[in-house]
Design a protein around this motif. Structure first.
Motif, PDB file in Angstrom:
ATOM      1  N   CYS A  44     -24.047 101.916 -24.198  1.00 51.92           N
ATOM      2  CA  CYS A  44     -23.727 101.775 -22.929  1.00 51.92           C
ATOM      3  C   CYS A  44     -24.613 101.693 -21.912  1.00 51.92           C
ATOM      4  O   CYS A  44     -25.673 101.306 -22.139  1.00 51.92           O
ATOM      5  N   VAL A  45     -24.556 101.776 -20.432  1.00 53.02           N
ATOM      6  CA  VAL A  45     -25.397 101.537 -19.438  1.00 53.02           C
ATOM      7  C   VAL A  45     -26.477 102.178 -19.403  1.00 53.02           C
ATOM      8  O   VAL A  45     -27.775 101.723 -19.099  1.00 53.02           O
ATOM      9  N   HIS A  46     -26.469 103.289 -20.167  1.00 54.19           N
ATOM     10  CA  HIS A  46     -27.381 104.326 -20.088  1.00 54.19           C
ATOM     11  C   HIS A  46     -28.343 104.249 -21.367  1.00 54.19           C
ATOM     12  O   HIS A  46     -29.593 104.495 -21.281  1.00 54.19           O
ATOM     13  N   TYR A  47     -27.608 104.230 -22.284  1.00 57.56           N
ATOM     14  CA  TYR A  47     -28.369 104.185 -23.795  1.00 57.56           C
ATOM     15  C   TYR A  47     -28.070 103.075 -24.633  1.00 57.56           C
ATOM     16  O   TYR A  47     -26.802 102.912 -25.129  1.00 57.56           O
ATOM     17  N   HIS A  48     -28.894 101.807 -24.494  1.00 57.49           N
ATOM     18  CA  HIS A  48     -28.545 100.607 -25.365  1.00 57.49           C
ATOM     19  C   HIS A  48     -29.448 100.050 -25.929  1.00 57.49           C
ATOM     20  O   HIS A  48     -29.667  98.830 -26.210  1.00 57.49           O
ATOM     21  N   SER A  49     -30.429 100.836 -26.797  1.00 52.72           N
ATOM     22  CA  SER A  49     -31.390 100.496 -27.766  1.00 52.72           C
ATOM     23  C   SER A  49     -30.715  99.845 -29.110  1.00 52.72           C
ATOM     24  O   SER A  49     -29.490 100.272 -29.176  1.00 52.72           O
ATOM     25  N   ALA A  50     -31.459  99.293 -29.936  1.00 53.32           N
ATOM     26  CA  ALA A  50     -30.845  98.880 -31.275  1.00 53.32           C
ATOM     27  C   ALA A  50     -30.086 100.219 -31.982  1.00 53.32           C
ATOM     28  O   ALA A  50     -29.135  99.799 -32.601  1.00 53.32           O
ATOM     29  N   GLU A  51     -30.479 101.308 -31.847  1.00 58.29           N
ATOM     30  CA  GLU A  51     -30.035 102.530 -32.530  1.00 58.29           C
ATOM     31  C   GLU A  51     -29.113 103.271 -31.890  1.00 58.29           C
ATOM     32  O   GLU A  51     -28.447 104.281 -32.266  1.00 58.29           O
ATOM     33  N   ALA A 100     -25.275 102.814 -43.549  1.00 56.10           N
ATOM     34  CA  ALA A 100     -26.571 102.811 -43.483  1.00 56.10           C
ATOM     35  C   ALA A 100     -27.721 102.612 -42.188  1.00 56.10           C
ATOM     36  O   ALA A 100     -28.506 102.284 -42.078  1.00 56.10           O
ATOM     37  N   ALA A 101     -26.798 102.217 -41.064  1.00 55.56           N
ATOM     38  CA  ALA A 101     -27.296 101.821 -39.898  1.00 55.56           C
ATOM     39  C   ALA A 101     -28.244 103.055 -39.277  1.00 55.56           C
ATOM     40  O   ALA A 101     -27.533 104.185 -39.396  1.00 55.56           O
TER      41      ALA A 101
END
Ligand SMILES: [Zn+2]
Ligand SMILES: [Zn+2]
Ligand SMILES: [Zn+2]
Length: 109
Positions: free
Chosen positions: A15-22, A87-88
Protein backbone atom coordinates in the motif's frame (compact mmCIF):
# COMPACT_ATOMS: atom_id res chain seq x y z
CA UNK A 1 -9.59 -13.73 -5.27
CA UNK A 2 -9.99 -12.28 -1.80
CA UNK A 3 -10.75 -8.54 -1.86
CA UNK A 4 -8.25 -6.29 -0.11
CA UNK A 5 -9.51 -2.80 0.72
CA UNK A 6 -7.52 0.36 1.25
CA UNK A 7 -4.84 2.17 -0.72
CA UNK A 8 -3.17 -0.79 -2.35
CA UNK A 9 -0.53 -0.11 -4.97
CA UNK A 10 -0.18 -3.62 -6.40
CA UNK A 11 -1.73 -7.08 -6.35
CA UNK A 12 0.44 -8.29 -3.49
CA UNK A 13 -1.26 -6.09 -0.86
CA UNK A 14 1.43 -3.43 -0.76
CA UNK A 15 0.00 0.00 0.00
CA UNK A 16 0.99 3.64 -0.10
CA UNK A 17 2.20 3.36 3.52
CA UNK A 18 4.10 0.08 3.47
CA UNK A 19 5.51 -1.10 0.19
CA UNK A 20 8.89 -2.73 0.69
CA UNK A 21 9.65 -6.08 -0.93
CA UNK A 22 8.47 -7.91 2.18
CA UNK A 23 5.24 -6.01 2.78
CA UNK A 24 3.02 -8.69 1.33
CA UNK A 25 0.61 -9.37 4.16
CA UNK A 26 -2.91 -8.06 4.56
CA UNK A 27 -4.79 -8.30 7.84
CA UNK A 28 -8.48 -8.94 8.24
CA UNK A 29 -9.75 -6.50 10.83
CA UNK A 30 -11.81 -7.91 13.68
CA UNK A 31 -14.19 -4.93 13.57
CA UNK A 32 -15.39 -5.11 9.96
CA UNK A 33 -14.08 -8.43 8.66
CA UNK A 34 -12.32 -6.73 5.74
CA UNK A 35 -8.74 -7.24 4.65
CA UNK A 36 -6.55 -4.12 4.69
CA UNK A 37 -2.81 -3.88 4.00
CA UNK A 38 -2.21 -1.85 7.16
CA UNK A 39 -3.86 0.04 10.00
CA UNK A 40 -3.41 3.37 8.22
CA UNK A 41 -5.38 2.10 5.24
CA UNK A 42 -8.12 0.97 7.62
CA UNK A 43 -8.19 4.35 9.40
CA UNK A 44 -8.39 6.22 6.10
CA UNK A 45 -11.24 4.08 4.80
CA UNK A 46 -13.63 3.75 7.75
CA UNK A 47 -14.92 5.89 10.59
CA UNK A 48 -14.94 3.26 13.32
CA UNK A 49 -11.97 2.47 15.55
CA UNK A 50 -9.97 -0.63 14.69
CA UNK A 51 -10.69 -3.63 16.88
CA UNK A 52 -8.00 -6.11 17.83
CA UNK A 53 -8.40 -9.87 17.64
CA UNK A 54 -8.78 -11.37 21.13
CA UNK A 55 -6.47 -14.28 21.77
CA UNK A 56 -9.43 -16.67 21.86
CA UNK A 57 -9.91 -15.92 18.13
CA UNK A 58 -6.34 -16.42 16.99
CA UNK A 59 -7.37 -19.63 15.25
CA UNK A 60 -9.27 -17.46 12.71
CA UNK A 61 -7.83 -17.10 9.25
CA UNK A 62 -7.16 -13.38 9.35
CA UNK A 63 -3.85 -13.05 7.51
CA UNK A 64 -3.57 -12.97 3.74
CA UNK A 65 -0.28 -13.68 1.97
CA UNK A 66 -0.23 -11.30 -0.96
CA UNK A 67 2.27 -13.44 -2.82
CA UNK A 68 0.15 -16.60 -3.08
CA UNK A 69 -3.26 -15.43 -1.79
CA UNK A 70 -3.26 -18.03 0.99
CA UNK A 71 -5.02 -17.27 4.25
CA UNK A 72 -3.20 -18.02 7.48
CA UNK A 73 -4.47 -18.14 11.02
CA UNK A 74 -3.15 -15.53 13.41
CA UNK A 75 -1.46 -18.25 15.45
CA UNK A 76 0.38 -19.52 12.37
CA UNK A 77 1.40 -16.02 11.33
CA UNK A 78 2.90 -15.37 14.73
CA UNK A 79 5.01 -18.53 14.52
CA UNK A 80 6.54 -18.05 11.08
CA UNK A 81 8.79 -15.49 9.41
CA UNK A 82 7.86 -16.58 5.90
CA UNK A 83 4.73 -17.88 4.22
CA UNK A 84 4.32 -21.64 4.90
CA UNK A 85 2.74 -22.04 1.45
CA UNK A 86 4.98 -20.07 -0.91
CA UNK A 87 8.01 -19.30 1.32
CA UNK A 88 7.79 -15.56 0.66
CA UNK A 89 9.47 -13.68 3.51
CA UNK A 90 7.28 -11.54 5.73
CA UNK A 91 8.34 -8.15 7.02
CA UNK A 92 9.69 -8.52 10.53
CA UNK A 93 8.94 -4.88 11.21
CA UNK A 94 5.23 -5.72 11.23
CA UNK A 95 5.72 -7.33 14.62
CA UNK A 96 6.26 -3.88 16.09
CA UNK A 97 2.69 -3.08 15.08
CA UNK A 98 1.14 -6.37 16.17
CA UNK A 99 -0.72 -4.71 19.04
CA UNK A 100 -2.71 -2.69 16.50
CA UNK A 101 -4.20 -5.86 15.08
CA UNK A 102 -4.04 -8.50 17.79
CA UNK A 103 -4.92 -8.27 21.43
CA UNK A 104 -1.68 -8.60 23.36
CA UNK A 105 -2.00 -9.89 26.91
CA UNK A 106 -1.33 -7.06 29.34
CA UNK A 107 2.19 -7.12 30.70
CA UNK A 108 2.31 -6.33 34.39
CA UNK A 109 5.24 -4.24 35.36
ZN1 LIG B 1 -12.81 -2.09 10.72
ZN1 LIG C 1 -1.61 1.22 4.12
ZN1 LIG D 1 2.33 -17.19 0.39
Amino acid sequence: MIPVYGQTVDGATRCVHYHSAEDIVAIKFACCGRYYPCFECHAADVTHPAAQWPKSHWSEKAILCGACQSELTITTYKEVSACPHCAAAFNDGCRLHAHLYFEVPAVSS
